[in-house]
Enzyme design. Structure first.
Site, PDB file in Angstrom:
ATOM      1  N   LYS A 169      41.661  34.408  35.345  1.00  0.00           N
ATOM      2  CA  LYS A 169      43.331  34.767  35.690  1.00  0.00           C
ATOM      3  C   LYS A 169      43.371  34.572  37.172  1.00  0.00           C
ATOM      4  O   LYS A 169      43.209  35.647  37.752  1.00  0.00           O
ATOM      5  CB  LYS A 169      43.200  35.956  34.990  1.00  0.00           C
ATOM      6  CG  LYS A 169      45.473  35.386  34.702  1.00  0.00           C
ATOM      7  CD  LYS A 169      45.358  36.719  34.068  1.00  0.00           C
ATOM      8  CE  LYS A 169      45.643  37.943  35.844  1.00  0.00           C
ATOM      9  NZ  LYS A 169      47.092  37.534  36.647  1.00  0.00           N
ATOM     10  N   PRO A 170      43.788  33.668  37.454  1.00  0.00           N
ATOM     11  CA  PRO A 170      44.296  33.907  39.000  1.00  0.00           C
ATOM     12  C   PRO A 170      45.785  34.640  39.675  1.00  0.00           C
ATOM     13  O   PRO A 170      46.693  35.387  38.354  1.00  0.00           O
ATOM     14  CB  PRO A 170      45.572  32.385  39.144  1.00  0.00           C
ATOM     15  CG  PRO A 170      45.590  31.565  37.811  1.00  0.00           C
ATOM     16  CD  PRO A 170      44.799  32.319  37.090  1.00  0.00           C
ATOM     17  N   SER A 171      46.047  35.585  40.655  1.00  0.00           N
ATOM     18  CA  SER A 171      47.281  35.521  40.424  1.00  0.00           C
ATOM     19  C   SER A 171      48.609  35.398  40.567  1.00  0.00           C
ATOM     20  O   SER A 171      49.064  34.325  40.427  1.00  0.00           O
ATOM     21  CB  SER A 171      47.355  36.132  41.887  1.00  0.00           C
ATOM     22  OG  SER A 171      49.127  37.057  42.510  1.00  0.00           O
ATOM     23  N   GLU A 172      49.485  36.190  39.575  1.00  0.00           N
ATOM     24  CA  GLU A 172      50.699  35.334  39.173  1.00  0.00           C
ATOM     25  C   GLU A 172      51.630  35.025  40.488  1.00  0.00           C
ATOM     26  O   GLU A 172      52.669  34.023  39.985  1.00  0.00           O
ATOM     27  CB  GLU A 172      51.892  36.685  37.914  1.00  0.00           C
ATOM     28  CG  GLU A 172      52.063  37.616  38.575  1.00  0.00           C
ATOM     29  CD  GLU A 172      50.329  38.641  38.533  1.00  0.00           C
ATOM     30  OE1 GLU A 172      49.658  38.488  38.581  1.00  0.00           O
ATOM     31  OE2 GLU A 172      51.033  39.764  38.904  1.00  0.00           O
ATOM     32  N   THR A 224      44.041  48.506  41.399  1.00  0.00           N
ATOM     33  CA  THR A 224      44.334  47.673  40.049  1.00  0.00           C
ATOM     34  C   THR A 224      41.892  47.609  39.689  1.00  0.00           C
ATOM     35  O   THR A 224      41.732  46.813  38.484  1.00  0.00           O
ATOM     36  CB  THR A 224      44.542  46.275  40.335  1.00  0.00           C
ATOM     37  OG1 THR A 224      45.655  45.796  40.249  1.00  0.00           O
ATOM     38  CG2 THR A 224      44.445  45.448  39.449  1.00  0.00           C
ATOM     39  N   GLU A 242      35.689  43.704  44.964  1.00  0.00           N
ATOM     40  CA  GLU A 242      36.079  43.745  45.721  1.00  0.00           C
ATOM     41  C   GLU A 242      37.740  44.208  45.903  1.00  0.00           C
ATOM     42  O   GLU A 242      38.366  43.332  45.887  1.00  0.00           O
ATOM     43  CB  GLU A 242      36.196  42.126  46.543  1.00  0.00           C
ATOM     44  CG  GLU A 242      34.349  41.417  46.253  1.00  0.00           C
ATOM     45  CD  GLU A 242      33.721  42.088  47.391  1.00  0.00           C
ATOM     46  OE1 GLU A 242      34.074  43.410  47.992  1.00  0.00           O
ATOM     47  OE2 GLU A 242      32.302  41.746  47.275  1.00  0.00           O
ATOM     48  N   CYS A 276      41.645  41.080  53.424  1.00  0.00           N
ATOM     49  CA  CYS A 276      40.671  41.949  52.796  1.00  0.00           C
ATOM     50  C   CYS A 276      40.505  42.661  54.152  1.00  0.00           C
ATOM     51  O   CYS A 276      40.695  44.019  54.520  1.00  0.00           O
ATOM     52  CB  CYS A 276      40.352  41.928  51.838  1.00  0.00           C
ATOM     53  SG  CYS A 276      39.094  40.715  51.972  1.00  0.00           S
ATOM     54  N   GLU A 373      46.220  50.789  53.916  1.00  0.00           N
ATOM     55  CA  GLU A 373      46.322  49.451  53.999  1.00  0.00           C
ATOM     56  C   GLU A 373      47.048  48.347  54.709  1.00  0.00           C
ATOM     57  O   GLU A 373      48.260  48.962  53.253  1.00  0.00           O
ATOM     58  CB  GLU A 373      45.316  48.684  53.169  1.00  0.00           C
ATOM     59  CG  GLU A 373      45.244  47.267  53.143  1.00  0.00           C
ATOM     60  CD  GLU A 373      44.213  46.794  51.863  1.00  0.00           C
ATOM     61  OE1 GLU A 373      44.811  46.968  51.015  1.00  0.00           O
ATOM     62  OE2 GLU A 373      43.751  45.830  52.211  1.00  0.00           O
TER      63      GLU A 373
HETATM   64  P1  NAD Z   1      46.056  43.086  42.919  1.00  0.00           P
HETATM   65  O1  NAD Z   1      45.531  43.913  42.444  1.00  0.00           O
HETATM   66  O2  NAD Z   1      47.375  43.682  42.748  1.00  0.00           O
HETATM   67  O3  NAD Z   1      46.301  42.365  41.599  1.00  0.00           O
HETATM   68  C1  NAD Z   1      44.741  41.058  41.873  1.00  0.00           C
HETATM   69  C2  NAD Z   1      45.155  40.252  40.037  1.00  0.00           C
HETATM   70  O4  NAD Z   1      45.178  41.636  39.398  1.00  0.00           O
HETATM   71  C3  NAD Z   1      46.075  39.628  40.053  1.00  0.00           C
HETATM   72  O5  NAD Z   1      45.742  39.007  39.377  1.00  0.00           O
HETATM   73  C4  NAD Z   1      46.832  40.361  39.259  1.00  0.00           C
HETATM   74  O6  NAD Z   1      47.786  39.957  38.080  1.00  0.00           O
HETATM   75  C5  NAD Z   1      45.763  41.359  38.119  1.00  0.00           C
HETATM   76  N1  NAD Z   1      45.595  42.740  37.657  1.00  0.00           N
HETATM   77  C6  NAD Z   1      46.873  43.059  37.745  1.00  0.00           C
HETATM   78  N2  NAD Z   1      46.496  44.648  36.919  1.00  0.00           N
HETATM   79  C7  NAD Z   1      45.533  44.007  36.549  1.00  0.00           C
HETATM   80  C8  NAD Z   1      45.113  44.983  35.029  1.00  0.00           C
HETATM   81  N3  NAD Z   1      45.643  46.273  34.488  1.00  0.00           N
HETATM   82  N4  NAD Z   1      43.699  45.007  35.099  1.00  0.00           N
HETATM   83  C9  NAD Z   1      43.208  43.072  34.941  1.00  0.00           C
HETATM   84  N5  NAD Z   1      44.044  42.048  35.735  1.00  0.00           N
HETATM   85  C10 NAD Z   1      44.811  42.806  36.975  1.00  0.00           C
HETATM   86  O7  NAD Z   1      46.182  42.997  44.224  1.00  0.00           O
HETATM   87  P2  NAD Z   1      46.764  41.767  45.317  1.00  0.00           P
HETATM   88  O8  NAD Z   1      47.662  42.194  45.932  1.00  0.00           O
HETATM   89  O9  NAD Z   1      47.110  40.444  44.621  1.00  0.00           O
HETATM   90  O10 NAD Z   1      45.922  41.736  46.166  1.00  0.00           O
HETATM   91  C11 NAD Z   1      45.816  42.667  47.476  1.00  0.00           C
HETATM   92  C12 NAD Z   1      44.834  43.615  47.027  1.00  0.00           C
HETATM   93  O11 NAD Z   1      44.171  42.665  47.427  1.00  0.00           O
HETATM   94  C13 NAD Z   1      44.593  44.173  48.840  1.00  0.00           C
HETATM   95  O12 NAD Z   1      44.449  45.369  48.518  1.00  0.00           O
HETATM   96  C14 NAD Z   1      43.400  43.923  49.312  1.00  0.00           C
HETATM   97  O13 NAD Z   1      42.805  44.376  50.444  1.00  0.00           O
HETATM   98  C15 NAD Z   1      42.424  43.276  48.349  1.00  0.00           C
HETATM   99  N6  NAD Z   1      41.353  41.735  48.550  1.00  0.00           N
HETATM  100  C16 NAD Z   1      40.585  42.583  49.157  1.00  0.00           C
HETATM  101  C17 NAD Z   1      39.269  41.763  49.257  1.00  0.00           C
HETATM  102  C18 NAD Z   1      37.928  41.940  49.291  1.00  0.00           C
HETATM  103  O14 NAD Z   1      37.520  41.417  49.349  1.00  0.00           O
HETATM  104  N7  NAD Z   1      37.991  43.181  49.657  1.00  0.00           N
HETATM  105  C19 NAD Z   1      40.167  40.377  49.360  1.00  0.00           C
HETATM  106  C20 NAD Z   1      41.500  40.055  48.991  1.00  0.00           C
HETATM  107  C21 NAD Z   1      42.224  40.534  48.621  1.00  0.00           C
END
Ligand code: NAD
Length: 473
Positions: A169-172, A224, A242, A276, A373
């Site tokens: 499931k990719p990001s929306e 999340t 991650e 990240c 962050e």
């Molecule tokens: P996010 O947590 O808002 O969303 C990530 C994904 O999770 C999306 O696909 C979203 O739809 C889904 N999601 C949201 N709520 C959910 C739930 N309750 N259950 C299951 N899935 C759910 O993160 P973002 O804003 O897309 O990304 C930014 C964050 O990601 C930053 O904190 C960044 O540091 C982190 N990040 C970490 C790494 C790493 O390797 N550690 C790499 C890239 C990004």
């Protein structure tokens, strides 16, 4: 553009509902994306379950050949996916091509070479004890919006080599490139081995709590990550999380400023800071503080921001409104608490989510811009007097993804690296990843690792096989 479909069980499926996708360089909707419901999640998981036994039974060598075919297809026809990435994510087209047709392709090929080892613990007249690794089953992958294609490949490829099947499931915010990526993979792989569902976090949580899923691999925010861990608990799913980072860099006073500044600049502002493991806080000795700040500010002022399709653009917008608002709020908070922006510090007056590459001084631990962050184009620079003080401030975080030390004294740098509380400690670089080196977070930056054998192991069930040779001897 026409609404794409989701790939489930070896074919494209149309959904009745859609969600809009925004171009961050204009702030306007430019496309629709399918909005899946619970029945699509059930269908995708059922397809992955049905495909699992045959896929798991293939020799690893055969699965590796599928990966190599996917790498070739992406290399030859990834341009369209890169264009979608620039449109929905905002990054310059050269960076998107680099991610899709360069980085992801190289990573797939490297992952295709991984083979789980068999370890022999004992083999004598009494017993043979070996440690094997078996596929886990169905893997649910949930990806963020900053590197949608690269991170999808990081999640999917080790799962496929391990013998697992996948529902992603990719990001929306950035679903379109991933939909095309999965279609490309799906046309090469047996039906059901990869599937995609799209929608908001609600669809993500249906997947991460689904009884038919054996493991969740998630890249995204720490908040999340906590919810996913809770939703996976009732069925004790395996997890790789991650999560967020707030990486510190510590500069020592012996650096060559002209050589270090461009590397520090790139580590902080690559992908507009939406990395990240970007350099998110920089600790600099008082003796070279002003000279280094000047150099970094010069580089920031020269940076060309704009629409990722425009000639010469080096940096795009912040990817979405919520993230843009957070960057604005952190900058405002720093200003009200005495922070000074030597460059940037306020959004650009133009449509879209553009925020200039910004350097804040006169800031310290305890201020939001340092403690949180930012995940955007903000770099707080904190002056220090002693290295011990800098190490203490660097470690004063609930995050522990990466950290770095910058010095000509390699031995000293190596020793300081050891004292950093993080999953990867770099010396004279930051954010550099290698497909065979494990990457993961310490503290609240995650659980488990990705990449190399250590990463592959997280997609497999360890099985000890113990033969008693003495019974019928
Ligand atoms: P996010 O947590 O808002 O969303 C990530 C994904 O999770 C999306 O696909 C979203 O739809 C889904 N999601 C949201 N709520 C959910 C739930 N309750 N259950 C299951 N899935 C759910 O993160 P973002 O804003 O897309 O990304 C930014 C964050 O990601 C930053 O904190 C960044 O540091 C982190 N990040 C970490 C790494 C790493 O390797 N550690 C790499 C890239 C990004």
């Amino acid at each position: 553009m026409s609404t794409p479909n989701v790939w489930i069980d070896g074919r494209l499926i149309e959904t009745s509902a859609t969600v809009p996708v925004i171009d961050p360089s204009t702030g306007e909707v430019f496309a629709d994306c399918p909005a899946c419901d619970a029945s699509h999640v059930d269908d995708a998981v059922a397809a992955a379950r049905a495909a699992f036994p045959a896929w798991a039974a293939l020799p690893t060598e055969t699965r590796a050949n599928f990966l190599l075919k996917i790498a070739e297809a992406l290399e030859n026809s990834g341009q369209h996916i890169a264009e979608l990435t620039t449109r929905e994510q905002g990054k310059p087209i050269n960076a998107a091509i680099g991610e899709v047709c360069g980085g992801a392709v190289a990573w797939i090929r490297a992952t295709a070479a991984l083979r789980p080892p068999v370890d022999t613990i004992q083999d004598d007249e009494n017993a043979r004890i070996e440690v094997h690794h078996k596929p886990l089953g169905v893997v649910a992958s949930i990806t963020p919006w900053n590197y949608p294609i690269m991170i999808a490949c990081w999640h999917i490829m080790p799962a496929l080599i391990a013998g697992d099947t996948v529902v992603i499931k990719p990001s929306e915010m950035t679903p379109l490139g991933t939909l095309k990526l999965i279609e490309l993979m799906g046309e090469i792989l047996p039906a059901g081995v990869v599937n995609v569902v799209t929608g908001t976090g609600e669809i993500g949580s249906l997947l991460t709590s689904h009884p038919g899923v054996d493991k969740v691999v998630f890249t995204g925010s720490t908040g999340t990550g906590r919810k996913i861990m809770a939703s996976a608990a009732p069925t004790l799913k395996r997890l790789t999380l991650e999560l967020g980072g707030n990486d510190a860099g510590i500069v020592l006073n012996d650096i060559d400023i002209d050589a270090a500044a461009p590397a520090l600049f790139q580590s902080a502002f690559g992908n507009c800071g939406q990395v990240c493991a970007a350099l998110k806080r920089l600790y600099v000795p008082a003796s070279i503080h002003d000279a280094l700040v000047d150099k970094l500010a010069d580089l920031s002022r020269q940076a060309i921001l704009g629409n990722g399709f425009d000639e010469g653009v080096q940096f795009g917008p912040v990817q979405n409104k919520a993230q843009f608002d957070k960057v604005c709020a952190l900058a405002d908070d720093a200003k009200t608490r005495g922070g000074q922006f030597v460059t940037g510090g306020a959004p650009l007056n133009r449509p879209g989510y553009f925020f200039p590459l910004s350097i804040a001084t006169n800031v310290k631990n305890g201020m939001r811009i340092v403690d949180e962050e930012q995940f955007g184009p903000l770099l707080p620079i904190i002056k220090y007097d002693t290295v011990e003080q800098a190490i203490e401030w660097a470690n004063a975080s609930e995050n522990g993804l990466g950290g770095s030390v910058w010095t000509r004294d390699i031995d000293k740098g190596w020793k300081i690296a050891q004292q950093l509380e993080c999953g990867t400690a770099w010396v004279n670089t930051h954010s550099a990843l290698h497909p065979m080196a494990p990457f993961g977070g310490a503290k609240q930056s995650g659980i488990g690792v990705e990449f190399g054998w250590w990463g592959l192991a997280d997609y497999m069930q360890l099985q000890t096989r113990h033969l008693n040779k003495a019974l019928f001897a």
